[in-house]
Write a protein that holds these residues in place. Structure first.
Motif, mmCIF file in Angstrom:
data_model
loop_
_atom_site.group_PDB
_atom_site.id
_atom_site.type_symbol
_atom_site.label_atom_id
_atom_site.label_comp_id
_atom_site.label_asym_id
_atom_site.label_seq_id
_atom_site.Cartn_x
_atom_site.Cartn_y
_atom_site.Cartn_z
ATOM 1 N N VAL A 1 0.851 -1.194 0.000
ATOM 2 C CA VAL A 1 0.000 0.000 0.000
ATOM 3 C C VAL A 1 0.883 1.238 0.000
ATOM 4 C CG1 VAL A 1 -1.726 1.320 1.290
ATOM 5 C CG2 VAL A 1 -1.862 -1.180 1.215
ATOM 6 N N ASN A 2 0.640 2.140 -0.929
ATOM 7 C CA ASN A 2 1.387 3.386 -1.013
ATOM 8 C C ASN A 2 0.530 4.556 -0.551
ATOM 9 O OD1 ASN A 2 4.034 2.730 -2.100
ATOM 10 N ND2 ASN A 2 2.950 2.131 -3.972
ATOM 11 N N PRO A 3 1.142 5.591 0.007
ATOM 12 C CA PRO A 3 0.391 6.793 0.371
ATOM 13 C C PRO A 3 -0.390 7.340 -0.813
ATOM 14 C CG PRO A 3 2.604 6.880 1.278
ATOM 15 C CD PRO A 3 2.572 5.696 0.368
ATOM 16 N N GLY A 4 -1.641 7.703 -0.570
ATOM 17 C CA GLY A 4 -2.501 8.224 -1.625
ATOM 18 C C GLY A 4 -3.429 7.189 -2.215
ATOM 19 N N GLN A 5 -3.147 5.903 -1.989
ATOM 20 C CA GLN A 5 -4.045 4.871 -2.477
ATOM 21 C C GLN A 5 -5.225 4.703 -1.517
ATOM 22 O OE1 GLN A 5 -1.102 1.682 -2.991
ATOM 23 N NE2 GLN A 5 -1.315 1.912 -5.203
ATOM 24 N N VAL A 6 -6.229 3.964 -1.960
ATOM 25 C CA VAL A 6 -7.474 3.824 -1.207
ATOM 26 C C VAL A 6 -7.546 2.435 -0.589
ATOM 27 C CG1 VAL A 6 -9.996 3.793 -1.376
ATOM 28 C CG2 VAL A 6 -8.671 5.492 -2.664
ATOM 29 N N VAL A 7 -7.993 2.387 0.675
ATOM 30 C CA VAL A 7 -8.209 1.130 1.383
ATOM 31 C C VAL A 7 -9.686 1.055 1.751
ATOM 32 C CG1 VAL A 7 -7.660 -0.234 3.430
ATOM 33 C CG2 VAL A 7 -5.857 1.074 2.278
ATOM 34 N N VAL B 1 -2.411 6.570 9.008
ATOM 35 C CA VAL B 1 -0.990 6.726 9.318
ATOM 36 C C VAL B 1 -0.131 6.246 8.152
ATOM 37 C CG1 VAL B 1 0.867 5.928 10.844
ATOM 38 C CG2 VAL B 1 -1.331 6.619 11.809
ATOM 39 N N ALA B 2 -0.605 5.250 7.416
ATOM 40 C CA ALA B 2 0.118 4.771 6.231
ATOM 41 C C ALA B 2 0.015 5.751 5.067
ATOM 42 C CB ALA B 2 -0.421 3.409 5.807
ATOM 43 N N GLY B 3 -0.764 6.824 5.244
ATOM 44 C CA GLY B 3 -0.915 7.811 4.183
ATOM 45 C C GLY B 3 -1.969 7.456 3.166
ATOM 46 N N ALA B 4 -2.671 6.349 3.393
ATOM 47 C CA ALA B 4 -3.718 5.929 2.471
ATOM 48 C C ALA B 4 -5.062 6.510 2.924
ATOM 49 C CB ALA B 4 -3.781 4.407 2.401
ATOM 50 N N VAL C 1 6.428 9.145 5.486
ATOM 51 C CA VAL C 1 5.069 9.161 4.943
ATOM 52 C C VAL C 1 4.331 10.413 5.411
ATOM 53 C CG1 VAL C 1 2.814 8.028 5.024
ATOM 54 C CG2 VAL C 1 4.893 6.667 4.679
ATOM 55 N N ASP C 2 4.478 10.745 6.693
ATOM 56 C CA ASP C 2 3.809 11.915 7.264
ATOM 57 C C ASP C 2 4.214 13.185 6.526
ATOM 58 O OD1 ASP C 2 1.852 12.268 9.213
ATOM 59 O OD2 ASP C 2 3.276 13.135 10.629
ATOM 60 N N THR C 3 5.502 13.298 6.252
ATOM 61 C CA THR C 3 6.001 14.474 5.542
ATOM 62 C C THR C 3 5.532 14.482 4.093
ATOM 63 O OG1 THR C 3 7.969 14.509 6.962
ATOM 64 C CG2 THR C 3 8.087 15.725 4.883
ATOM 65 N N ALA C 4 5.552 13.314 3.468
ATOM 66 C CA ALA C 4 5.143 13.225 2.057
ATOM 67 C C ALA C 4 3.676 13.568 1.874
ATOM 68 C CB ALA C 4 5.425 11.821 1.522
ATOM 69 N N ARG C 5 2.857 13.313 2.898
ATOM 70 C CA ARG C 5 1.423 13.560 2.782
ATOM 71 C C ARG C 5 0.990 14.849 3.481
ATOM 72 N NH1 ARG C 5 -1.552 11.879 -0.798
ATOM 73 N NH2 ARG C 5 -3.371 11.453 0.510
ATOM 74 N N ALA C 6 1.956 15.658 3.907
ATOM 75 C CA ALA C 6 1.621 16.913 4.577
ATOM 76 C C ALA C 6 0.741 17.767 3.660
ATOM 77 C CB ALA C 6 2.892 17.678 4.938
ATOM 78 N N GLY C 7 -0.343 18.286 4.236
ATOM 79 C CA GLY C 7 -1.260 19.116 3.459
ATOM 80 C C GLY C 7 -2.395 18.352 2.822
ATOM 81 N N ALA C 8 -2.333 17.023 2.822
ATOM 82 C CA ALA C 8 -3.403 16.215 2.232
ATOM 83 C C ALA C 8 -4.380 15.771 3.316
ATOM 84 C CB ALA C 8 -2.817 14.988 1.534
ATOM 85 N N SER C 9 -5.655 15.796 3.019
ATOM 86 C CA SER C 9 -6.661 15.337 3.971
ATOM 87 C C SER C 9 -6.529 13.832 4.163
ATOM 88 C CB SER C 9 -8.069 15.666 3.462
ATOM 89 O OG SER C 9 -8.237 17.069 3.347
ATOM 90 N N SER C 10 -6.734 13.374 5.392
ATOM 91 C CA SER C 10 -6.557 11.950 5.675
ATOM 92 C C SER C 10 -7.825 11.301 6.217
ATOM 93 C CB SER C 10 -5.425 11.747 6.687
ATOM 94 O OG SER C 10 -5.842 12.138 7.988
ATOM 95 N N GLY C 11 -8.853 12.087 6.489
ATOM 96 C CA GLY C 11 -10.048 11.550 7.113
ATOM 97 C C GLY C 11 -10.759 10.519 6.265
ATOM 98 N N ALA C 12 -11.571 9.706 6.923
ATOM 99 C CA ALA C 12 -12.306 8.649 6.226
ATOM 100 C C ALA C 12 -13.267 9.245 5.200
ATOM 101 C CB ALA C 12 -13.076 7.799 7.227
ATOM 102 N N VAL C 13 -13.406 8.545 4.095
ATOM 103 C CA VAL C 13 -14.332 8.922 3.020
ATOM 104 C C VAL C 13 -15.502 7.948 3.039
ATOM 105 C CG1 VAL C 13 -14.609 9.093 0.507
ATOM 106 C CG2 VAL C 13 -12.525 9.959 1.617
#
Length: 393
Positions: free
Chosen positions: A56-62, A81-84, A160-172
């Motif tokens: 699983v890579n940051p930005g992908q959907v789980v 936390v995994a950035g997904a 991962v935290d730094t790479a996803r800084a500024g991106a929303s992480s909440g559940a969809v």
């Protein structure tokens, strides 16, 4: 979202400051189980690293489809936390609509506790997705994989935290719509939840895929409070008795049934009053400043008998529904504040446009045994965990 407000940063803060306090609790097989903030933090970060190890890579959907309770909280936090992006789909959604929505985004992992939960997804392609059948043993195995990955790559989750800084992480969530196509949206709200603190104890009712419980779970992560979560209204009485909450947060299902629950409420195994409806009506009339006779005034006084049912220390009662005069009168008399949770309008979310997928740097290569790789269903060794498989295989 600033890094200091990321799920990882919030978990780390609570693990340091509230390590041994109960973070989340559920009722399973008639008994209450719980995790402390330190336990939840450790399980979430190991689960996150395990997901990354599984591809699983940051930005992908789980896609997460498990029962209400601790495991849902663990998996959702691990995914964040995994950035997904955790995606939750209500059971009553149309299968064709689900297929259309999932085919438009990059789903990397589907997590279920039972094969029956895959029925909702049967019209989705998911050719690039991996399936994780998550029972206790498999979840432990995945976390073990994550712990080993973190040992080999200690800065993994910080990266991962730094790479996803500024991106929303909440559940969809999936949003069924009566007269048009279904949407994906990220629930947001304002009001009572912003006032939660780490010293509060919350009893919550509702399904994981409900927008109300979703915003409450995020507020729980922000505040560091204790969350006792049950799905059904009939579980509310036991939760109140066990946890003596400061806040009672009821989804729309439990909110509609609250008056019936109060009518049949018990304290120490016995009905709290011989004429509960009359007491509630008299209480409501008194608050409305109606003229009452001596009998009605006595009945209104008797509403104090409900205080122990709520656990004895409730400060806030919030319902995801319109509050009628009976509940309002009860709250006024018992000294509760009626909490207000305002849901922001659901805005259609284009996940494919919002989330760029980021490749995680490889960990240091170390020699491993042949059977130490990610286990997959159908592997030649029958003793391997069969939790993982390629969807559609």
């Amino acid at each position: 979202m600033p890094v200091q407000h990321s799920p990882l940063a919030r978990l780390e803060r609570h693990a340091r400051s509230r390590a041994l306090d109960v973070a989340v609790a559920e009722q399973r097989d008639g008994a209450w189980t719980s995790l402390t903030w330190n336990e939840l933090y450790r399980r979430a970060i190991d689960g996150a690293a395990g997901m990354i190890e599984a591809g699983v890579n940051p930005g992908q959907v789980v896609v997460i489809r498990v029962p209400t309770g601790i495991r849902q909280v663990e998996l959702e936090l691990a995914t964040r936390v995994a950035g997904a992006v955790p995606l939750l789909l209500p059971e009553h959604m149309d299968r064709a609509e689900v297929g259309r929505l999932l085919d438009e985004i990059e789903v990397r992992l589907v997590i279920v506790d039972d094969d029956s939960r895959l029925a909702l997804l049967q019209e989705a392609g998911l050719m690039e997705a991996q399936l994780f059948e998550c029972d206790d043993r498999s979840w432990e195995r995945l976390r073990g994989m994550g712990l080993e990955r973190r040992k080999r790559q200690p800065n993994l989750l910080t990266w991962v935290d730094t790479a996803r800084a500024g991106a929303s992480s909440g559940a969809v969530l999936g949003l069924p719509r009566e007269k048009s196509l279904a949407w994906l949206f990220r629930p947001e709200s304002s009001g009572t939840l912003a006032d939660l603190t780490g010293d509060d104890v919350v009893v919550l009712t509702g399904e994981a895929t409900d927008r109300f419980t979703t915003v409450v779970r995020d507020a729980h992560l922000t505040s560091g409070c204790t969350l006792a979560w049950v799905e059904r209204p009939d579980q509310l009485e036991g939760a109140l008795a066990r946890w003596s909450p400061t806040h009672v947060l009821l989804d729309h299902v439990a909110a509609r049934e609250l008056e019936d629950l109060l009518e049949h409420a018990t304290v120490d195994g016995a009905p709290w009053h011989e004429a509960p409806l009359e007491v509630l009506e008299a209480t409501s009339a008194r608050v409305a400043e109606a003229r009452l006779g001596s009998k009605a005034r006595k009945l209104a006084d008797d509403v104090a008998g409900l205080t122990p049912w709520f656990g004895g220390r409730v400060r806030v009662l919030a319902l995801d529904a319109r509050v009628n005069r009976t509940i309002s009168g009860l709250a006024t008399t018992l000294g509760f504040r009626i909490g207000r949770i305002a849901h922001h309008p659901a805005v259609r979310l284009e996940l494919a446009d919002e989330h760029a997928v980021v490749a995680v740097p490889a960990a240091a290569v170390v020699p491993v045994a042949a059977d130490a790789h990610l286990p997959r269903r159908g592997a030649s060794r029958s003793d391997l965990d069969a939790a993982f498989s390629l969807a559609g295989s």
